[in-house]
Enzyme design. Structure first.
Site, PDB file in Angstrom:
ATOM      1  N   GLU A 320      -7.787  13.149   0.489  1.00 53.94           N
ATOM      2  CA  GLU A 320      -7.549  11.699   0.479  1.00 53.94           C
ATOM      3  C   GLU A 320      -6.137  11.340   0.943  1.00 53.94           C
ATOM      4  OE1 GLU A 320     -10.428  10.699  -3.350  1.00 53.94           O
ATOM      5  OE2 GLU A 320      -8.288  11.002  -3.664  1.00 53.94           O
ATOM      6  N   CYS A 391      17.945 -11.647  -5.714  1.00 57.18           N
ATOM      7  CA  CYS A 391      18.972 -11.769  -6.757  1.00 57.18           C
ATOM      8  C   CYS A 391      18.940 -10.541  -7.642  1.00 57.18           C
ATOM      9  CB  CYS A 391      18.725 -13.029  -7.566  1.00 57.18           C
ATOM     10  SG  CYS A 391      19.224 -14.445  -6.634  1.00 57.18           S
TER      11      CYS A 391
HETATM   12  C1  LIG Z   1      -6.452   9.688  -6.345  1.00 56.45           C
HETATM   13  C2  LIG Z   1      -5.518   9.510  -5.207  1.00 56.45           C
HETATM   14  N1  LIG Z   1      -5.905   9.903  -3.990  1.00 56.45           N
HETATM   15  C3  LIG Z   1      -5.089   9.740  -2.918  1.00 56.45           C
HETATM   16  C4  LIG Z   1      -3.840   9.197  -3.044  1.00 56.45           C
HETATM   17  C5  LIG Z   1      -3.033   9.057  -1.821  1.00 56.45           C
HETATM   18  O1  LIG Z   1      -1.829   9.664  -1.884  1.00 56.45           O
HETATM   19  P1  LIG Z   1      -0.908   9.769  -0.571  1.00 56.45           P
HETATM   20  O2  LIG Z   1      -0.752   8.397  -0.030  1.00 56.45           O
HETATM   21  O3  LIG Z   1       0.345  10.317  -1.095  1.00 56.45           O
HETATM   22  O4  LIG Z   1      -1.614  10.680   0.377  1.00 56.45           O
HETATM   23  C6  LIG Z   1      -3.385   8.800  -4.307  1.00 56.45           C
HETATM   24  C7  LIG Z   1      -2.003   8.308  -4.504  1.00 56.45           C
HETATM   25  O5  LIG Z   1      -1.112   9.079  -4.883  1.00 56.45           O
HETATM   26  C8  LIG Z   1      -4.247   8.939  -5.420  1.00 56.45           C
HETATM   27  O6  LIG Z   1      -3.871   8.528  -6.622  1.00 56.45           O
END
Ligand SMILES: Cc1ncc(COP(=O)(O)O)c(C=O)c1O
Ligand SMILES: N[C@@H](CCCC[NH3+])C(=O)O
Length: 463
Positions: A320, A391
């Site tokens: 992901e 601010c």
């Molecule tokens: C479950 C999950 N997947 C994927 C990500 C994506 O992380 P990154 O943008 O660091 O690849 C995150 C964020 O940390 C996450 O919480």
């Protein structure tokens, strides 16, 4: 030193030569391709361009501050991730990094899936035509309404984050007469080498069910008993902005170990594992991120090896990445408003945005670099702190950098690598108007998220 590192003692440009704050060796006008989006260059007049369009023209047309997102680069990074992982694995772009309808369409066209973590992100994804089956729904406290919407839409997976949620999702699925594919998010007990606010796999935190102490195994037990749930796999996300693959290796090993335990206890081989996102990008020239093919190879090898030794068929892997896809593709363009030299310290350069469009410096001590974008200059380097207009004295965009000493109000500054977690974490602090995101592709620029207006603010305030 990195121009945006945190050296020991501050010095002004006039007293530069000694100590940590030595003048940068490299040309201040040079652009390190590591930190800039793929099509960013300087034209013959020295003006920064993206997709062939000079930022001076873009600023006139779209105003500042504004995010300029290189669509060519975004699509190329999607393809690099998709090709690296191939047909045997799935890449879910993490929408929290930055999500808009245009982004959803690009992902769809480039063959990526999408991870959402709120009803709002789900709404954007569905509205822009992402097939629900290609959406994963995350979150440590999804509301029942959000769960219902996701199940009704037919999302490909819901990632269960708590014991309560196991029951909630099963209940909604029963009501709707469907069997919902789910994964269980586990915390593997890895201390990822990143800022503590963005590490997520140690046990003492809000996400997931711990492997240690048997919470995760108990969650599997409960999920397998419920007819409304189809348990398809285990999920682990260890944190964000990580360069070292060791944490991912430990995580993969521990997740596979759980798969083996599940097989031994229940006679079931779960077919999927998701190793989350978190791959780091270059914010400054000091950062050396891994390429998607290296990451895919490392993860594939470790999962295959561990599965072989546990006598398991290799599960389908998914990842992901959010930041690693969108982060490097955008820069923020600001206009300089004031230049305040402090003799013997540094020069404060105030721009027309700040912590409302980039909270990462204040929140995580994040490091950024900056360049004079509307022209080049041969003036001496001066040590600057680029600050916003809010601010708040912690309203810092770039903590330490060098810019030419002839910098003046009206100059344009560009801060690279702001594609991830800047617009998506933007706020209306001081009733700031959140900046637009302008997509640039082969000589054409178009607004994909418009700038907020005072009218938007007045409409929200219903008296
Ligand atoms: C479950 C999950 N997947 C994927 C990500 C994506 O992380 P990154 O943008 O660091 O690849 C995150 C964020 O940390 C996450 O919480
Ligand atoms: N928002 C964070 C990362 C958290 C990612 C989501 N779990 C950042 O800007 O680095």
């Amino acid at each position: 030193m990195s121009r945006s590192a945190h050296p020991a003692g501050p010095r002004h440009a006039d007293v530069l030569p000694e100590g940590h704050y030595s003048a940068p060796a490299e040309d201040l006008n040079a652009l390190d391709p590591k930190v800039w989006a793929r099509t960013v260059r300087r034209d013959e007049d020295g003006v920064l361009t993206v997709g062939g369009l000079p930022v001076t023209r873009l600023a006139e047309e779209f105003g500042t501050p504004a995010f300029f997102l290189d669509e060519t680069d975004f699509r190329a990074r999607c393809r690099a991730w998709r090709d690296a992982f191939g047909a045997e694995a799935d890449v879910f772009y993490a929408g929290k990094a930055f999500l808009s309808r245009a982004v959803v369409r690009w992902l769809h066209e480039e063959g990526l899936n999408l991870d959402v973590c709120s009803g709002g992100e789900l709404a954007i994804a569905l509205d822009a035509g992402m097939p629900a089956a290609r959406i994963a729904f995350h979150g440590n406290n999804k509301t029942t309404a959000e769960i219902r919407r996701a199940v009704e839409a037919g999302v490909g997976r819901i990632v269960l984050d708590s014991f309560e949620e196991i029951v909630r999702v099963a209940h909604v699925a029963d009501e709707l007469g469907v069997r919902q594919p789910v994964q269980i998010r586990v915390t593997v007990g890895v201390e990822a080498h990143t800022h503590e606010f963005i590490a997520t796999a140690h046990e003492d935190q809000k996400f997931g069910l711990a492997l240690a102490g048997g919470q995760a195994a108990e969650a599997v037990r409960r999920a397998l008993k419920l007819d409304g749930l189809e348990l398809i796999g285990i999920h682990s996300h260890i944190g964000s902005q990580i360069f070292d693959m060791a944490g991912f290796e430990v995580s993969a090993r521990r997740v596979v170990q759980l798969l083996a335990e599940v097989r031994d206890e229940h006679g079931v081989e779960l077919p999927e594992i998701d190793l989350g996102g978190g791959l780091g990008i270059a914010y400054t020239s000091d950062d050396d991120p891994r390429e998607p093919h290296e990451i895919a190879k490392a993860l594939g090898e470790i999962v295959t090896r561990e599965c072989e030794s546990a006598g398991l068929a290799t599960p389908r892997i998914s990842v992901e990445p959010g930041r690693a896809i969108v982060g490097p593709t955008a820069f923020t363009l600001y206009e300089v408003g004031t230049v305040k030299p402090l003799e013997g310290l540094r020069t404060y350069v105030s721009v027309d945005g700040g912590m409302s469009d980039n909270i990462r410096t204040a929140l995580y001590d994040a490091e950024y670099t900056v360049t004079l974008a509307s022209r080049t200059s041969d003036a001496e380097p001066m040590l600057v702190r680029v600050v916003g207009k809010h601010c708040e004295s912690g309203d810092i965009v770039v903590r330490d950098a060098f810019l030419p000493a002839d910098l003046a109000p009206g100059d344009l500054l560009a801060v690279p690598a702001t594609g991830a977690y800047c617009r998506s974490m933007a706020s209306n602090y001081n009733h700031a108007l959140r900046p637009p995101v302008v997509a640039v592709d082969e000589g054409a620029a178009r607004v994909v998220v418009r700038r907020e207006t005072e009218e938007d603010l007045l409409r929200l305030d219903v008296g």
